[in-house]
Design a protein around this motif. Structure first.
Motif, PDB file in Angstrom:
ATOM      1  N   ARG A 124       0.137  -9.177   0.795  1.00 45.22           N
ATOM      2  CA  ARG A 124      -0.790 -10.272   1.069  1.00 45.22           C
ATOM      3  C   ARG A 124      -0.318 -11.595   0.473  1.00 45.22           C
ATOM      4  O   ARG A 124      -0.296 -12.627   1.143  1.00 45.22           O
ATOM      5  CB  ARG A 124      -2.178  -9.917   0.528  1.00 45.22           C
ATOM      6  N   SER A 125       0.072 -11.564  -0.779  1.00 45.29           N
ATOM      7  CA  SER A 125       0.401 -12.807  -1.482  1.00 45.29           C
ATOM      8  C   SER A 125       1.890 -13.012  -1.695  1.00 45.29           C
ATOM      9  O   SER A 125       2.321 -14.125  -2.021  1.00 45.29           O
ATOM     10  CB  SER A 125      -0.302 -12.822  -2.849  1.00 45.29           C
ATOM     11  N   GLY A 126       2.700 -11.965  -1.537  1.00 50.16           N
ATOM     12  CA  GLY A 126       4.123 -12.073  -1.819  1.00 50.16           C
ATOM     13  C   GLY A 126       4.463 -11.915  -3.284  1.00 50.16           C
ATOM     14  O   GLY A 126       5.620 -12.115  -3.680  1.00 50.16           O
ATOM     15  N   GLU A 127       3.489 -11.544  -4.104  1.00 50.60           N
ATOM     16  CA  GLU A 127       3.726 -11.375  -5.536  1.00 50.60           C
ATOM     17  C   GLU A 127       4.590 -10.142  -5.783  1.00 50.60           C
ATOM     18  O   GLU A 127       4.338  -9.068  -5.251  1.00 50.60           O
ATOM     19  CB  GLU A 127       2.395 -11.230  -6.279  1.00 50.60           C
ATOM     20  N   VAL A 128       5.622 -10.296  -6.604  1.00 51.63           N
ATOM     21  CA  VAL A 128       6.493  -9.185  -6.964  1.00 51.63           C
ATOM     22  C   VAL A 128       5.807  -8.354  -8.035  1.00 51.63           C
ATOM     23  O   VAL A 128       5.484  -8.858  -9.115  1.00 51.63           O
ATOM     24  CB  VAL A 128       7.858  -9.685  -7.457  1.00 51.63           C
ATOM     25  N   LEU A 129       5.566  -7.077  -7.749  1.00 51.92           N
ATOM     26  CA  LEU A 129       4.884  -6.184  -8.677  1.00 51.92           C
ATOM     27  C   LEU A 129       5.859  -5.355  -9.498  1.00 51.92           C
ATOM     28  O   LEU A 129       5.515  -4.908 -10.594  1.00 51.92           O
ATOM     29  CB  LEU A 129       3.952  -5.250  -7.902  1.00 51.92           C
ATOM     30  N   LEU A 135       5.021   2.874  -4.234  1.00 53.54           N
ATOM     31  CA  LEU A 135       3.797   2.388  -3.581  1.00 53.54           C
ATOM     32  C   LEU A 135       2.573   2.689  -4.433  1.00 53.54           C
ATOM     33  O   LEU A 135       1.641   1.861  -4.508  1.00 53.54           O
ATOM     34  CB  LEU A 135       3.669   3.017  -2.193  1.00 53.54           C
ATOM     35  N   ASP A 136       2.544   3.857  -5.072  1.00 52.40           N
ATOM     36  CA  ASP A 136       1.439   4.164  -5.988  1.00 52.40           C
ATOM     37  C   ASP A 136       1.373   3.135  -7.108  1.00 52.40           C
ATOM     38  O   ASP A 136       0.290   2.665  -7.491  1.00 52.40           O
ATOM     39  CB  ASP A 136       1.614   5.564  -6.580  1.00 52.40           C
ATOM     40  N   LEU A 137       2.537   2.788  -7.652  1.00 51.36           N
ATOM     41  CA  LEU A 137       2.594   1.764  -8.699  1.00 51.36           C
ATOM     42  C   LEU A 137       2.079   0.428  -8.175  1.00 51.36           C
ATOM     43  O   LEU A 137       1.349  -0.285  -8.865  1.00 51.36           O
ATOM     44  CB  LEU A 137       4.028   1.642  -9.209  1.00 51.36           C
ATOM     45  N   GLY A 138       2.444   0.093  -6.937  1.00 49.74           N
ATOM     46  CA  GLY A 138       1.990  -1.166  -6.358  1.00 49.74           C
ATOM     47  C   GLY A 138       0.482  -1.210  -6.173  1.00 49.74           C
ATOM     48  O   GLY A 138      -0.166  -2.219  -6.494  1.00 49.74           O
ATOM     49  N   PHE A 139      -0.088  -0.119  -5.662  1.00 48.46           N
ATOM     50  CA  PHE A 139      -1.545  -0.092  -5.491  1.00 48.46           C
ATOM     51  C   PHE A 139      -2.268  -0.138  -6.839  1.00 48.46           C
ATOM     52  O   PHE A 139      -3.380  -0.666  -6.940  1.00 48.46           O
ATOM     53  CB  PHE A 139      -1.952   1.167  -4.727  1.00 48.46           C
ATOM     54  N   LYS A 140      -1.638   0.412  -7.874  1.00 44.57           N
ATOM     55  CA  LYS A 140      -2.250   0.398  -9.200  1.00 44.57           C
ATOM     56  C   LYS A 140      -2.238  -1.003  -9.795  1.00 44.57           C
ATOM     57  O   LYS A 140      -3.200  -1.419 -10.465  1.00 44.57           O
ATOM     58  CB  LYS A 140      -1.505   1.377 -10.103  1.00 44.57           C
ATOM     59  N   ARG A 141      -1.167  -1.765  -9.551  1.00 43.92           N
ATOM     60  CA  ARG A 141      -1.028  -3.087 -10.159  1.00 43.92           C
ATOM     61  C   ARG A 141      -1.629  -4.210  -9.319  1.00 43.92           C
ATOM     62  O   ARG A 141      -1.985  -5.261  -9.853  1.00 43.92           O
ATOM     63  CB  ARG A 141       0.452  -3.387 -10.408  1.00 43.92           C
ATOM     64  N   ALA A 142      -1.746  -4.013  -8.025  1.00 41.54           N
ATOM     65  CA  ALA A 142      -2.227  -5.090  -7.160  1.00 41.54           C
ATOM     66  C   ALA A 142      -3.732  -5.281  -7.335  1.00 41.54           C
ATOM     67  O   ALA A 142      -4.479  -4.306  -7.494  1.00 41.54           O
ATOM     68  CB  ALA A 142      -1.908  -4.777  -5.706  1.00 41.54           C
ATOM     69  N   PRO A 143      -4.208  -6.506  -7.306  1.00 40.23           N
ATOM     70  CA  PRO A 143      -5.656  -6.748  -7.397  1.00 40.23           C
ATOM     71  C   PRO A 143      -6.359  -6.266  -6.132  1.00 40.23           C
ATOM     72  O   PRO A 143      -5.771  -6.229  -5.047  1.00 40.23           O
ATOM     73  CB  PRO A 143      -5.755  -8.268  -7.547  1.00 40.23           C
ATOM     74  N   SER A 144      -7.617  -5.874  -6.285  1.00 43.17           N
ATOM     75  CA  SER A 144      -8.374  -5.384  -5.135  1.00 43.17           C
ATOM     76  C   SER A 144      -8.546  -6.468  -4.082  1.00 43.17           C
ATOM     77  O   SER A 144      -8.465  -6.213  -2.885  1.00 43.17           O
ATOM     78  CB  SER A 144      -9.738  -4.857  -5.583  1.00 43.17           C
ATOM     79  N   ASN A 145      -8.790  -7.663  -4.524  1.00 40.84           N
ATOM     80  CA  ASN A 145      -8.953  -8.787  -3.607  1.00 40.84           C
ATOM     81  C   ASN A 145      -7.956  -9.877  -3.993  1.00 40.84           C
ATOM     82  O   ASN A 145      -7.974 -10.366  -5.123  1.00 40.84           O
ATOM     83  CB  ASN A 145     -10.381  -9.345  -3.662  1.00 40.84           C
ATOM     84  N   ALA A 146      -7.110 -10.180  -3.076  1.00 45.36           N
ATOM     85  CA  ALA A 146      -6.105 -11.228  -3.309  1.00 45.36           C
ATOM     86  C   ALA A 146      -6.081 -12.162  -2.107  1.00 45.36           C
ATOM     87  O   ALA A 146      -6.355 -11.750  -0.967  1.00 45.36           O
ATOM     88  CB  ALA A 146      -4.725 -10.616  -3.535  1.00 45.36           C
ATOM     89  N   ARG A 147      -5.750 -13.391  -2.350  1.00 44.94           N
ATOM     90  CA  ARG A 147      -5.672 -14.373  -1.270  1.00 44.94           C
ATOM     91  C   ARG A 147      -4.451 -14.078  -0.391  1.00 44.94           C
ATOM     92  O   ARG A 147      -3.360 -13.845  -0.889  1.00 44.94           O
ATOM     93  CB  ARG A 147      -5.581 -15.771  -1.858  1.00 44.94           C
ATOM     94  N   VAL A 148      -4.672 -14.078   0.920  1.00 47.20           N
ATOM     95  CA  VAL A 148      -3.576 -13.835   1.850  1.00 47.20           C
ATOM     96  C   VAL A 148      -2.801 -15.125   2.052  1.00 47.20           C
ATOM     97  O   VAL A 148      -3.349 -16.137   2.520  1.00 47.20           O
ATOM     98  CB  VAL A 148      -4.101 -13.304   3.195  1.00 47.20           C
ATOM     99  N   LEU A 149      -1.531 -15.098   1.686  1.00 45.33           N
ATOM    100  CA  LEU A 149      -0.653 -16.270   1.806  1.00 45.33           C
ATOM    101  C   LEU A 149       0.542 -15.874   2.678  1.00 45.33           C
ATOM    102  O   LEU A 149       1.563 -15.405   2.160  1.00 45.33           O
ATOM    103  CB  LEU A 149      -0.183 -16.738   0.431  1.00 45.33           C
ATOM    104  N   PRO A 150       0.437 -16.031   3.989  1.00 50.63           N
ATOM    105  CA  PRO A 150       1.558 -15.648   4.860  1.00 50.63           C
ATOM    106  C   PRO A 150       2.801 -16.467   4.543  1.00 50.63           C
ATOM    107  O   PRO A 150       2.713 -17.636   4.139  1.00 50.63           O
ATOM    108  CB  PRO A 150       1.040 -15.952   6.270  1.00 50.63           C
ATOM    109  N   PRO A 151       3.980 -15.877   4.717  1.00 54.34           N
ATOM    110  CA  PRO A 151       5.210 -16.637   4.490  1.00 54.34           C
ATOM    111  C   PRO A 151       5.371 -17.730   5.550  1.00 54.34           C
ATOM    112  O   PRO A 151       4.806 -17.645   6.642  1.00 54.34           O
ATOM    113  CB  PRO A 151       6.302 -15.575   4.594  1.00 54.34           C
ATOM    114  N   ARG A 152       6.159 -18.730   5.217  1.00 56.78           N
ATOM    115  CA  ARG A 152       6.385 -19.831   6.149  1.00 56.78           C
ATOM    116  C   ARG A 152       7.213 -19.335   7.332  1.00 56.78           C
ATOM    117  O   ARG A 152       8.264 -18.722   7.166  1.00 56.78           O
ATOM    118  CB  ARG A 152       7.123 -20.969   5.435  1.00 56.78           C
ATOM    119  N   VAL A 153       6.708 -19.615   8.543  1.00 56.18           N
ATOM    120  CA  VAL A 153       7.421 -19.211   9.756  1.00 56.18           C
ATOM    121  C   VAL A 153       8.635 -20.124   9.944  1.00 56.18           C
ATOM    122  O   VAL A 153       8.490 -21.355   9.917  1.00 56.18           O
ATOM    123  CB  VAL A 153       6.507 -19.286  10.986  1.00 56.18           C
ATOM    124  N   PRO A 154       9.842 -19.571  10.094  1.00 53.20           N
ATOM    125  CA  PRO A 154      11.024 -20.429  10.233  1.00 53.20           C
ATOM    126  C   PRO A 154      10.986 -21.237  11.529  1.00 53.20           C
ATOM    127  O   PRO A 154      10.407 -20.814  12.528  1.00 53.20           O
ATOM    128  CB  PRO A 154      12.178 -19.421  10.228  1.00 53.20           C
TER     129      PRO A 154
END
Length: 573
Positions: A6-11, A230-249
């Motif tokens: 959703r946000s592109g944050e590296v977990l 993926l289990d680690l990612g779901f554990k660390r990711a917030p339940s609600n995060a702002r969706v920030l799509p990447p910039r379309v080239p």
């Protein structure tokens, strides 16, 4: 690399920027450029691609394309995304870029726009080439752009199978898609140089995680590692995060020098039937004279042609009707039909012509000495299409009887050789052949029919020192050996103390027990990775067990499973 989609944050990341061989993860970029070109009107899903010789010559995994064959873009997309077909990806690359180099330049230009800093592409399918590299970080970026930039096409990566016109193709990732809850893509990759790679995405509730693994040792190990990430990612990711799509080239269009395709002008106007290929001359004038002379002998020629040898009858000058008419497809979906390209008929074999000419003497056929000499030259100078492994001895050698004992070379593999080869090839968790990005290595047992030096030496010595016939002195069987006394083994097993196990409880069916064992093994591969899964049939149900463990490993595995809230009990010797 593990990232919040959703946000592109590296977990989580580990060696994520190391350039490595991406294998078929490369096809994500090939498909991205294809989707981009369709969106901007370069061509459409129904545009027809003529398969190049370069695309048709790619090694497995393959859809089975032939040079000159015509097929719609949509079927090439399905084959490249689902089956990971190398010929389909190369066909898309040649169609869009004009050739492999042209498409690779467009791939690298797009990679730079997407921010893939450790990536350089050389081909469209990911087969190992010098300088063809990428990283786990870059491939995670690539997968995220596929999800956000082309959501209308993203569902193709979650399909277990699809119709690709020529055949039904099956996903190389279906094992992970079935085993991990919420998984819906994206792409596998395997070559001997890269190992087992995977970029995967999964959604649970409002959370969506994307991760990439490079260099797995097997399909099972790679999938287990991906499940852990993926289990680690779901554990660390917030339940609600702002969706920030990447910039379309920004769309830059085709590379300079590449053909600009217009979708509306690419629809086929007609499908003409290919004409017959010109027939090559079957023989020179002398051979024609021979044929005419043979035809004059009416009393010796049978009007029927039923005794024509099969290998000669097949080599007709006119193509058979089934080779000329395009195979009518049965698919009712959108897309033009695939036209079959007729194969060129082989030219007559000179050695067969010579043998036919030598079948009758000169006084019957009326052939001149010049014609007989030409036939003899053709028979001796030009080899046939099929070369036999055996050979005929010369007259001098045939006249002299062989001396010495005869040695028989056995060419059949021995039972122990076959068992070792099968044991090496059998890997229930290895799907490299299904992924098909490289030819599966064959078992390393070679059976040779060439006599060994010591065998040859014995034969040569026997030719002078031993008689031609050897009479065995012992004709009666030996007396049976006395039966060995039974031994009593004092230990319980020979597994080095691995006689402990873990029981997960009883289940209503064998399938439910097997599924629970597989899910648990993926969940805790660190402690259960080396254990054997076994379902024991009880009166009250089916017991799911992990066996072949040491006492310490069994206790640790059971403690970790109980910490997850799962039923677990130790099984002792």
């Amino acid at each position: 690399m593990v990232m919040d989609m959703r946000s592109g944050e590296v977990l989580y990341s580990k060696n994520a920027d190391t350039p490595l061989h991406p294998a078929s993860l490369t096809k994500m970029m090939t498909l991205y450029i294809t989707f981009q070109a369709i969106e901007h009107g370069e061509f459409s899903l129904d545009s027809i691609v003529t398969v190049t010789k370069h695309a048709a010559s790619q090694p497995p995994s393959r859809l089975g394309l032939r040079p000159g064959q015509k097929i719609a873009v949509r079927y090439l997309i399905r084959a490249a995304a689902i089956k990971s077909a190398n010929d389909a990806a190369a066909a898309l690359g040649d169609y869009i870029g004009g050739n492999e180099a042209g498409f690779a330049a467009r791939m690298n230009r797009t990679a730079k726009q997407l921010g893939m800093k450790n990536t350089h592409f050389v081909n469209a399918n990911g087969l190992t080439r010098k300088g063809h590299l990428s990283s786990a970080h870059d491939m995670t970026i690539m997968g995220r752009h596929l999800f956000f930039d082309f959501p209308q096409y993203y569902n193709i990566f979650s399909r277990h199978s699809a119709n690709a016109k020529i055949a039904t193709v099956y996903s190389t990732n279906r094992r992970f898609l079935s085993a991990y809850k919420g998984a819906d893509g994206i792409k596998t990759g395997y070559t001997s140089a890269s190992g087992f790679n995977l970029t995967a995405s999964a959604k649970r509730g409002n959370e969506r995680i994307i991760a990439t693994v490079f260099g797995g040792t097997s399909t099972a190990q790679r999938n287990a590692k991906m499940a852990t990430l993926l289990d680690l990612g779901f554990k660390r990711a917030p339940s609600n995060a702002r969706v920030l799509p990447p910039r379309v080239p920004r769309y830059l269009g085709p590379m300079k020098g590449a053909p600009m395709l217009v979708a509306q002008n690419l629809a086929p106007k007609a499908s003409p039937r290919p004409g017959n290929r010109p027939s090559p001359p079957r023989a020179d004038s002398d051979a024609i004279a021979l044929a005419l002379a043979a035809a004059v002998q009416g009393d010796q020629v049978d009007d029927s042609v039923t005794d024509t040898p099969e290998d000669v009858a097949e080599e007709t000058d006119t193509a058979a009707p089934e080779m000329q008419v395009a195979d009518a497809g049965t698919d009712t979906g959108i897309g033009a039909e695939i036209s079959a390209s007729p194969r060129p008929m082989p030219s007559p074999r000179a050695i067969q012509m010579a043998q036919a000419q030598q079948a009758k003497p000169a006084e019957v056929t009326g052939a001149t000495p010049l014609a007989q000499a030409a036939a003899s030259d053709a028979a001796s100078d030009e080899p046939s299409d099929i070369q036999l492994a055996s050979y005929e001895p010369d007259n001098a050698a045939a006249a002299k009887p062989p001396t010495g004992p005869k040695f028989v070379q056995n060419t059949a593999p021995q039972p122990e050789t076959m068992e070792l080869a099968q044991a090496r090839a059998l890997d229930l968790g290895d799907e490299s052949k299904a992924e098909g990005d490289a030819v599966e290595p064959t078992p390393g047992f070679a059976q040779t029919t060439k006599p060994q030096p010591e065998t040859t030496a014995m034969a040569n010595k026997g030719a002078t020192d031993q008689p031609s016939e050897v009479i065995l002195a012992a004709l009666t069987p030996e007396a049976p050996a006395p039966a060995a006394k039974p031994r009593v083994v004092a230990r319980l097993s020979s597994s080095g103390g691995r006689n402990w196990g873990v029981s997960l409880g009883l289940f209503g069916s064998n399938f439910a027990a097997e599924r629970h064992l597989l899910t648990t093994a993926l969940m805790d591969s660190d402690t259960l990775g080396d254990a054997l899964r076994k379902v024991a049939t009880r009166k009250t149900g089916y017991e799911a067990n992990f066996v072949g463990m040491t006492q310490d490993s069994a206790q640790l595995a059971c403690a970790r499973l109980q910490a997850r809230g799962m039923d677990c009990s130790l099984i002792g010797p």
